[in-house]
Design a protein around this motif. Sequence first.
Motif, PDB file in Angstrom:
ATOM      1  N   LYS A  40       0.863  -1.186   0.000  1.00 52.01           N
ATOM      2  CA  LYS A  40       0.000   0.000   0.000  1.00 52.01           C
ATOM      3  C   LYS A  40       0.897   1.234   0.000  1.00 52.01           C
ATOM      4  N   PHE A  41       0.725   2.081  -1.034  1.00 49.03           N
ATOM      5  CA  PHE A  41       1.565   3.262  -1.213  1.00 49.03           C
ATOM      6  C   PHE A  41       0.951   4.469  -0.527  1.00 49.03           C
ATOM      7  N   GLU A  42       1.851   5.404  -0.168  1.00 48.06           N
ATOM      8  CA  GLU A  42       1.388   6.706   0.304  1.00 48.06           C
ATOM      9  C   GLU A  42       2.392   7.767  -0.160  1.00 48.06           C
ATOM     10  N   GLU A  43       1.867   8.956  -0.407  1.00 51.27           N
ATOM     11  CA  GLU A  43       2.719  10.036  -0.889  1.00 51.27           C
ATOM     12  C   GLU A  43       3.570  10.592   0.241  1.00 51.27           C
ATOM     13  N   LEU A  44       4.759  11.098  -0.116  1.00 52.88           N
ATOM     14  CA  LEU A  44       5.650  11.688   0.873  1.00 52.88           C
ATOM     15  C   LEU A  44       5.229  13.124   1.173  1.00 52.88           C
ATOM     16  N   PHE A  45       6.028  13.802   1.990  1.00 54.34           N
ATOM     17  CA  PHE A  45       5.678  15.167   2.402  1.00 54.34           C
ATOM     18  C   PHE A  45       5.674  16.135   1.208  1.00 54.34           C
ATOM     19  N   TYR A  46       5.007  17.236   1.369  1.00 55.47           N
ATOM     20  CA  TYR A  46       4.899  18.262   0.333  1.00 55.47           C
ATOM     21  C   TYR A  46       5.619  19.534   0.791  1.00 55.47           C
ATOM     22  N   GLN A  47       6.247  20.180  -0.188  1.00 56.19           N
ATOM     23  CA  GLN A  47       6.879  21.474   0.075  1.00 56.19           C
ATOM     24  C   GLN A  47       5.997  22.556  -0.526  1.00 56.19           C
ATOM     25  N   GLN A  48       5.667  23.551   0.302  1.00 55.85           N
ATOM     26  CA  GLN A  48       4.789  24.626  -0.170  1.00 55.85           C
ATOM     27  C   GLN A  48       5.634  25.742  -0.769  1.00 55.85           C
ATOM     28  N   LEU A  49       5.516  25.883  -2.099  1.00 55.57           N
ATOM     29  CA  LEU A  49       6.258  26.932  -2.803  1.00 55.57           C
ATOM     30  C   LEU A  49       5.564  28.275  -2.721  1.00 55.57           C
ATOM     31  N   LYS A  50       4.275  28.269  -2.577  1.00 51.77           N
ATOM     32  CA  LYS A  50       3.525  29.527  -2.511  1.00 51.77           C
ATOM     33  C   LYS A  50       2.382  29.339  -1.542  1.00 51.77           C
ATOM     34  N   GLY A  61      -9.010  35.164  -3.968  1.00 52.23           N
ATOM     35  CA  GLY A  61      -7.893  34.548  -3.281  1.00 52.23           C
ATOM     36  C   GLY A  61      -7.114  33.614  -4.207  1.00 52.23           C
ATOM     37  N   THR A  62      -5.944  33.245  -3.759  1.00 54.91           N
ATOM     38  CA  THR A  62      -5.105  32.326  -4.534  1.00 54.91           C
ATOM     39  C   THR A  62      -4.888  31.023  -3.763  1.00 54.91           C
ATOM     40  N   ASN A  63      -4.727  29.962  -4.515  1.00 55.62           N
ATOM     41  CA  ASN A  63      -4.511  28.652  -3.909  1.00 55.62           C
ATOM     42  C   ASN A  63      -3.047  28.426  -3.580  1.00 55.62           C
ATOM     43  N   PRO A  64      -2.775  27.510  -2.670  1.00 53.62           N
ATOM     44  CA  PRO A  64      -1.374  27.224  -2.362  1.00 53.62           C
ATOM     45  C   PRO A  64      -0.730  26.458  -3.512  1.00 53.62           C
ATOM     46  N   THR A  65       0.559  26.548  -3.596  1.00 49.18           N
ATOM     47  CA  THR A  65       1.323  25.773  -4.569  1.00 49.18           C
ATOM     48  C   THR A  65       2.181  24.775  -3.785  1.00 49.18           C
ATOM     49  N   ASP A  66       1.778  23.485  -3.832  1.00 49.12           N
ATOM     50  CA  ASP A  66       2.467  22.439  -3.085  1.00 49.12           C
ATOM     51  C   ASP A  66       3.108  21.471  -4.069  1.00 49.12           C
ATOM     52  N   VAL A  67       4.364  21.157  -3.836  1.00 50.24           N
ATOM     53  CA  VAL A  67       5.074  20.227  -4.701  1.00 50.24           C
ATOM     54  C   VAL A  67       5.412  18.972  -3.898  1.00 50.24           C
ATOM     55  N   GLY A  68       5.020  17.804  -4.442  1.00 47.58           N
ATOM     56  CA  GLY A  68       5.277  16.542  -3.759  1.00 47.58           C
ATOM     57  C   GLY A  68       6.726  16.112  -3.894  1.00 47.58           C
ATOM     58  N   ASN A  69       7.131  15.231  -2.973  1.00 46.99           N
ATOM     59  CA  ASN A  69       8.512  14.758  -2.971  1.00 46.99           C
ATOM     60  C   ASN A  69       8.601  13.237  -3.098  1.00 46.99           C
ATOM     61  N   GLY A  70       7.591  12.633  -3.710  1.00 47.90           N
ATOM     62  CA  GLY A  70       7.707  11.210  -4.030  1.00 47.90           C
ATOM     63  C   GLY A  70       6.704  10.335  -3.304  1.00 47.90           C
ATOM     64  N   VAL A  71       7.020   9.049  -3.239  1.00 51.34           N
ATOM     65  CA  VAL A  71       6.108   8.030  -2.728  1.00 51.34           C
ATOM     66  C   VAL A  71       6.910   7.020  -1.905  1.00 51.34           C
ATOM     67  N   ARG A  72       6.198   6.312  -1.059  1.00 49.17           N
ATOM     68  CA  ARG A  72       6.821   5.232  -0.294  1.00 49.17           C
ATOM     69  C   ARG A  72       5.761   4.159  -0.016  1.00 49.17           C
ATOM     70  N   VAL A  73       6.230   2.972   0.391  1.00 46.52           N
ATOM     71  CA  VAL A  73       5.310   1.901   0.787  1.00 46.52           C
ATOM     72  C   VAL A  73       4.912   2.149   2.238  1.00 46.52           C
ATOM     73  N   ALA A  74       3.612   2.425   2.437  1.00 47.08           N
ATOM     74  CA  ALA A  74       3.134   2.694   3.796  1.00 47.08           C
ATOM     75  C   ALA A  74       3.038   1.410   4.617  1.00 47.08           C
ATOM     76  N   SER A  75       2.587   0.335   3.965  1.00 48.34           N
ATOM     77  CA  SER A  75       2.435  -0.934   4.684  1.00 48.34           C
ATOM     78  C   SER A  75       2.222  -2.060   3.690  1.00 48.34           C
ATOM     79  N   PHE A  76       2.403  -3.257   4.183  1.00 51.50           N
ATOM     80  CA  PHE A  76       2.012  -4.446   3.436  1.00 51.50           C
ATOM     81  C   PHE A  76       0.784  -5.028   4.126  1.00 51.50           C
ATOM     82  N   GLY A  77      -0.366  -4.805   3.540  1.00 51.19           N
ATOM     83  CA  GLY A  77      -1.596  -5.321   4.126  1.00 51.19           C
ATOM     84  C   GLY A  77      -1.728  -6.819   3.877  1.00 51.19           C
ATOM     85  N   THR A  78      -2.171  -7.556   4.904  1.00 48.16           N
ATOM     86  CA  THR A  78      -2.360  -9.001   4.780  1.00 48.16           C
ATOM     87  C   THR A  78      -3.800  -9.305   4.399  1.00 48.16           C
ATOM     88  N   ASN A  79      -3.953 -10.145   3.400  1.00 50.09           N
ATOM     89  CA  ASN A  79      -5.275 -10.560   2.936  1.00 50.09           C
ATOM     90  C   ASN A  79      -5.674 -11.835   3.687  1.00 50.09           C
TER      91      ASN A  79
END
Length: 502
Positions: A40-50, A61-79
């Motif tokens: 099970k994947f999850e995204e890594l932390f985000y850096q806010q550029l704006k 108003g203006t929206n934030p500008t967030d840039v992601g820094n990748g992905v990692r395996v959050a867990s191995f779920g057992t079926n």
Amino acid sequence: MIRSMFTGVSAMKAGQLALSGIANNIANSQTAGYKSQEAKFEELFYQQLKSPSAPGEKYAGTNPTDVGNGVRVASFGTNFTQGSIESTGSKTDMAIQGEGFFVLGDKSGDNKVFTRSGNFDVSKDNEIVSGTGQFVLGWNMDRLTGKINTSASLSPLKIALGEIGKPKESTQATIKGNLNAEAKVGDVYGFQMPTYDRLGSRHDIDYNFIKTGANTYRYVALPTDQFKPSASVEKAVLEPSSGIAGSLQKGDYTVSTAASATPGQVDISVTDPGGAIVLTKTVNDVDQTVGLDDGTNNWFTIQYRGGGAPSSSTFTVGEAGNMTFDSLGQLQSITGSGIGGKPMVSYTPASTGQQVDVSINVDNFTNLAADSGVSMTDSDGMTASKLTNFVVTDGGVVEGYYSDGTIKAIAQVATATFSNPGGLSRVGNGNFLPTNNSGLADIGVPNTNTRGQIKAQSVEASNVDIATELVDMMTNQRFFTANTKVISSSDQILQDVINLGR
């Protein structure tokens, strides 16, 4: 560009771990009780550029500008879905149909681990063990009571093949059945039940139910081997009937012989346990079979041997009492010599000289218009017989086969459930350990509460779906390849930037 390269690297690492999980699933597709895993994947932390801005009087108003820094395996779920149940024919193999785990541990019942893999075996010391030598835990029969106490602590299941079990004197038994309400007055229905003395010797009891009136019966319990012969009476058989049923008492009847006033004849008398003479009869002093009657009803048939008078023999009546039923065929009342007026069969075997008292529970008797049938459903007596074989039945009960032909439950396999099985930690060999997130093990008898049923001589196959795993493998391969392209593209852009300065 550096950011995109590291993002691609994180994705490649995650894809590599996912492929490892798929490889492990495929490798264990034939492992009994194996439960597949899924990354099970999850995204890594985000850096806010704006930073975002709130709407004003002139502008939105203006929206934030967030840039992601990748992905990692959050867990191995057992079926934990059910694997198919496959019959093996091996008497120690077991599978759980439904929720739950087998409980394994050490010799003291500690260091517990939990497994779905039920391909067990028997050790050289006749314990049921896993393939890695861990003991299958449950509850063994208490040799003092002959019962299995499932409230006791867990211990390794012991199959004491070849051992001679310690005998236990019978103290209680339960019989149940139906006495046909359409039977005629005077009809007798009988069955035989075994009991045991303190040495483990078996003494059968002939139980006779004599219909004496509407919804009314007289019962008589006769120990079959308690007749004590004399020089003139070799054998005596009581003939229970409605004519004598009301007169029969618990205790020893004495059959005495003495020379008659007429030469060549003997007088035979029968005395009840209270000392009263029931009947007398004069016969020729020759070998013969004699029916002893009171003029109306026959009491005993004896095998008489001439020339042995005077002598005395005894015949034991273990218990006698009355049973009445209500209009719905339910037991209404019963009389007996035991506590609370319940039946109590008593006899004194010659082998021990100690009286045996067996309390008989008959609360489940009925008097319905159906065939008569009586059986013993429970007894605490045990003979000193040898355990020669065993089998595990559905439900995880281990039944022992003894040299005297009896079959008795000698152990019970335990199973456990968890409030969150997904929180269990896998430790190899098909075993799981509880964690703070799995909850404590709820250990008990199979097929109770949420615990599933045990299927005997079977194992649960792996729940890995090869087709699904192959598709996932191709998908993750493409995922990995795509991220290598991200890195190579970022590298090319960096190279182009460097080339601007040439």
